[in-house]
Design an enzyme around this catalytic site. Structure first.
Site, PDB file in Angstrom:
ATOM      1  N   GLU A  91      54.234  47.658  40.098  1.00 27.22           N
ATOM      2  CA  GLU A  91      54.021  49.060  40.018  1.00 27.22           C
ATOM      3  C   GLU A  91      53.079  49.369  41.508  1.00 27.22           C
ATOM      4  O   GLU A  91      52.141  48.679  41.655  1.00 27.22           O
ATOM      5  CB  GLU A  91      53.742  49.553  38.965  1.00 27.22           C
ATOM      6  CG  GLU A  91      54.790  49.616  37.947  1.00 27.22           C
ATOM      7  CD  GLU A  91      54.394  50.042  36.578  1.00 27.22           C
ATOM      8  OE1 GLU A  91      54.906  50.992  36.043  1.00 27.22           O
ATOM      9  OE2 GLU A  91      53.501  49.361  36.218  1.00 27.22           O
ATOM     10  N   CYS A 104      47.313  52.883  44.989  1.00 22.11           N
ATOM     11  CA  CYS A 104      46.954  51.594  44.220  1.00 22.11           C
ATOM     12  C   CYS A 104      48.024  50.641  44.320  1.00 22.11           C
ATOM     13  O   CYS A 104      49.336  50.984  43.931  1.00 22.11           O
ATOM     14  CB  CYS A 104      46.687  52.096  42.759  1.00 22.11           C
ATOM     15  SG  CYS A 104      46.301  50.832  41.714  1.00 22.11           S
ATOM     16  N   CYS A 111      49.774  38.388  35.639  1.00 21.25           N
ATOM     17  CA  CYS A 111      48.341  37.965  35.999  1.00 21.25           C
ATOM     18  C   CYS A 111      48.098  36.961  35.242  1.00 21.25           C
ATOM     19  O   CYS A 111      48.199  37.059  33.972  1.00 21.25           O
ATOM     20  CB  CYS A 111      47.271  39.132  36.174  1.00 21.25           C
ATOM     21  SG  CYS A 111      45.742  38.642  36.451  1.00 21.25           S
ATOM     22  N   CYS A 115      42.738  39.170  30.859  1.00 15.94           N
ATOM     23  CA  CYS A 115      41.773  40.062  30.463  1.00 15.94           C
ATOM     24  C   CYS A 115      42.230  40.796  28.887  1.00 15.94           C
ATOM     25  O   CYS A 115      43.471  41.077  28.972  1.00 15.94           O
ATOM     26  CB  CYS A 115      41.247  40.928  31.144  1.00 15.94           C
ATOM     27  SG  CYS A 115      40.431  40.327  32.743  1.00 15.94           S
ATOM     28  N   CYS A 118      43.706  44.572  29.205  1.00  9.51           N
ATOM     29  CA  CYS A 118      44.600  44.690  30.266  1.00  9.51           C
ATOM     30  C   CYS A 118      46.100  44.549  29.922  1.00  9.51           C
ATOM     31  O   CYS A 118      46.548  43.372  29.658  1.00  9.51           O
ATOM     32  CB  CYS A 118      44.124  44.004  31.573  1.00  9.51           C
ATOM     33  SG  CYS A 118      45.348  43.989  32.997  1.00  9.51           S
ATOM     34  N   GLY A 167      48.001  42.339  38.841  1.00 14.31           N
ATOM     35  CA  GLY A 167      47.325  41.238  39.392  1.00 14.31           C
ATOM     36  C   GLY A 167      45.844  40.903  40.116  1.00 14.31           C
ATOM     37  O   GLY A 167      45.397  41.891  40.158  1.00 14.31           O
ATOM     38  N   GLU A 168      45.688  39.597  40.250  1.00 11.39           N
ATOM     39  CA  GLU A 168      44.333  39.407  40.576  1.00 11.39           C
ATOM     40  C   GLU A 168      44.396  39.114  42.080  1.00 11.39           C
ATOM     41  O   GLU A 168      45.036  38.166  42.359  1.00 11.39           O
ATOM     42  CB  GLU A 168      43.800  38.222  40.065  1.00 11.39           C
ATOM     43  CG  GLU A 168      42.500  37.435  40.366  1.00 11.39           C
ATOM     44  CD  GLU A 168      41.267  38.644  40.613  1.00 11.39           C
ATOM     45  OE1 GLU A 168      40.765  39.361  40.054  1.00 11.39           O
ATOM     46  OE2 GLU A 168      41.050  38.652  41.892  1.00 11.39           O
ATOM     47  N   SER A 221      35.035  43.678  38.639  1.00 11.33           N
ATOM     48  CA  SER A 221      35.072  44.089  37.234  1.00 11.33           C
ATOM     49  C   SER A 221      34.081  43.344  36.300  1.00 11.33           C
ATOM     50  O   SER A 221      34.436  42.085  36.100  1.00 11.33           O
ATOM     51  CB  SER A 221      36.574  43.761  36.832  1.00 11.33           C
ATOM     52  OG  SER A 221      37.435  44.545  37.722  1.00 11.33           O
ATOM     53  N   LEU A 222      33.147  44.192  36.028  1.00  8.46           N
ATOM     54  CA  LEU A 222      32.274  43.157  35.332  1.00  8.46           C
ATOM     55  C   LEU A 222      32.501  43.459  33.745  1.00  8.46           C
ATOM     56  O   LEU A 222      32.607  42.488  33.135  1.00  8.46           O
ATOM     57  CB  LEU A 222      31.109  43.932  35.890  1.00  8.46           C
ATOM     58  CG  LEU A 222      29.507  43.196  35.331  1.00  8.46           C
ATOM     59  CD1 LEU A 222      29.450  41.626  35.924  1.00  8.46           C
ATOM     60  CD2 LEU A 222      28.135  44.116  35.819  1.00  8.46           C
ATOM     61  N   HIS A 223      32.281  44.573  33.270  1.00  8.78           N
ATOM     62  CA  HIS A 223      32.660  44.848  31.943  1.00  8.78           C
ATOM     63  C   HIS A 223      31.710  44.299  30.744  1.00  8.78           C
ATOM     64  O   HIS A 223      32.134  44.761  29.616  1.00  8.78           O
ATOM     65  CB  HIS A 223      34.115  44.300  31.650  1.00  8.78           C
ATOM     66  CG  HIS A 223      35.148  44.834  32.405  1.00  8.78           C
ATOM     67  ND1 HIS A 223      35.561  46.152  32.761  1.00  8.78           N
ATOM     68  CD2 HIS A 223      35.947  43.998  33.217  1.00  8.78           C
ATOM     69  CE1 HIS A 223      36.644  45.891  33.706  1.00  8.78           C
ATOM     70  NE2 HIS A 223      36.917  44.867  33.874  1.00  8.78           N
ATOM     71  N   CYS A 342      45.000  52.904  35.451  1.00  8.36           N
ATOM     72  CA  CYS A 342      44.430  51.488  35.349  1.00  8.36           C
ATOM     73  C   CYS A 342      44.856  50.525  34.024  1.00  8.36           C
ATOM     74  O   CYS A 342      44.688  51.093  32.988  1.00  8.36           O
ATOM     75  CB  CYS A 342      42.984  51.299  35.464  1.00  8.36           C
ATOM     76  SG  CYS A 342      42.365  51.583  37.240  1.00  8.36           S
TER      77      CYS A 342
END
Ligand code: SAH
Ligand code: SF4
Length: 350
Positions: A91, A104, A111, A115, A118, A167-168, A221-223, A342
């Site tokens: 997408e 985006c 991926c 995570c 996600c 994806g990363e 992306s810390l989180h 997201c």
């Protein structure tokens, strides 16, 4: 199979044209026709030498991605689902702003990082996208939106690209970098380095390589403010813990087009959203990494078993960071009605 010209950055295209006995300026012409005018048909590229047009006809094409669906949200956000073969889909999302817009873009089908919060991660990994498949999302969306918005020749619809789709991106590095170069090239999309953002869950060695090869804006992306919590949310943290990640951020900054790193932090109800954790975050980054925080309201999906932090808790969390002098924004969710936010990009085709 014939070559897909969307796979090439300008240098690659010049080499390809060279192999056909053509000069570099022909490659520039061709590149401009494809990316600036959105032309896929060599015959329509009127100022391209006829000899080159017929050479290309046999060996190359401008191969976009088949569009499976287009959804337009009440707020003007547009989401496209593209077919990448073998039952996989990716997408891209256009987010209109006051003037122009943001796209985006996806870098992989699925991926491998996995995570917890996600939906792409829950789907697992199918495969890397090629450079052409990454560029095709921008190529299609830019020209589609120009028409849709009735823009004059030379006006562009997209002035901001964020690698925040599926994806990363840094796990598909070799395809990513030429795609970034095409986004940046003045002969193609001419985006400023500050307006092309690579978002990563934290592959530290690849952050170093990006700094050398193509330093665009970086979002990390810390989180979580500590390894125990981050290990549980972003499995990659077990291999690349927070300290190592922050060091890579510090090394990145001198080359970066902005003088700060953006940290993304997805707000998960009762998991990572307390004021104590916000304090911990302040102690972690203050005086170490010049940064901004972007708090993302979690977009729930059933398989996650997680819920979105209440708005007041997000505000309180933001206040702790702001009181410490850290610029903090709360991401507006757009395109909610079409699942374009997201982490909601699932991409499956039934
Ligand atoms: N793989 C990269 C880029 C794609 S994800 C990365 O992780 O940074 C883009 C952003 O969306 C990341 O910050 C990610 O943490 C966030 N995200 C993922 N799932 C989400 C969800 N369900 N709700 C809100 N944000 C999410
Ligand atoms: Fe992959 Fe990013 Fe999703 Fe994590 S948040 S699973 S790294 S796409």
């Amino acid at each position: 199979m014939t070559a897909n010209l969307l796979d090439f950055d300008l240098e690659g295209l010049a080499a390809f044209c060279g192999s056909l006995g053509e000069k570099r300026f022909r490659a520039v012409q061709l590149y401009r026709w494809m990316h600036q005018k959105g032309q896929a048909d060599f015959e329509q590229m009127s100022d391209l030498a006829k000899s080159l047009r017929s050479k290309l006809a046999g060996v190359a094409e401008v191969r976009g991605l088949p569009v499976i669906s287009e959804h337009v949200s009440a707020d003007g956000t547009v989401k496209w689902l593209f077919d990448v073969g073998a039952g996989n889909a990716v997408e891209a999302v256009f987010i209109p702003e006051v003037d122009r817009g943001t796209l985006c873009v996806s870098s992989q089908a699925g991926c491998a990082v996995g995570c917890r919060f996600c939906s792409t991660g829950h789907q697992g990994f199918s495969r890397n996208l090629s450079t052409g498949e990454i560029v095709a999302q921008l190529w299609f969306a830019e020209h589609r939106m120009r028409k849709q918005l009735g823009l004059a020749a030379g006006e562009r619809a997209i002035d901001n690209v964020v690698m925040m789709g599926m994806g990363e991106p840094l796990q598909n590095y070799d395809a990513l970098v030429p795609a970034l170069r095409t986004m940046l090239s003045d002969h193609a999309y001419g985006l400023s380095r500050r307006r092309v953002t690579v978002s990563t869950s934290g592959l530290t060695r690849m952050i170093d390589r990006l700094r050398e090869d193509c330093p665009v804006a970086l979002a990390v992306s810390l989180h979580a403010p500590n390894d125990a919590l981050r290990d549980a949310l972003v499995p990659l943290n077990r291999k690349h813990p927070i300290d190592e990640l922050l060091d890579a951020c510090v090394r990145y900054l001198p080359a970066a087009p902005r003088d700060f790193i953006t940290f993304e932090y997805c707000m998960l109800d009762g998991v990572n959203d307390t004021p104590e954790l916000a304090q911990q975050l302040v102690r972690l980054v203050q005086g170490r990494v010049p940064c901004k925080f972007n708090l993302i309201p979690f977009n729930p999906f059933p398989a996650s078993g997680l819920t979105r932090s209440p708005h007041e808790r997000v505000l309180a969390f933001a206040r702790v960071l702001q009181d410490a002098g850290i610029v903090t924004t709360i991401r507006k969710t757009r395109g909610d009605d079409i699942d374009a936010a997201c982490g909601q990009l699932a991409g499956e085709v039934q």
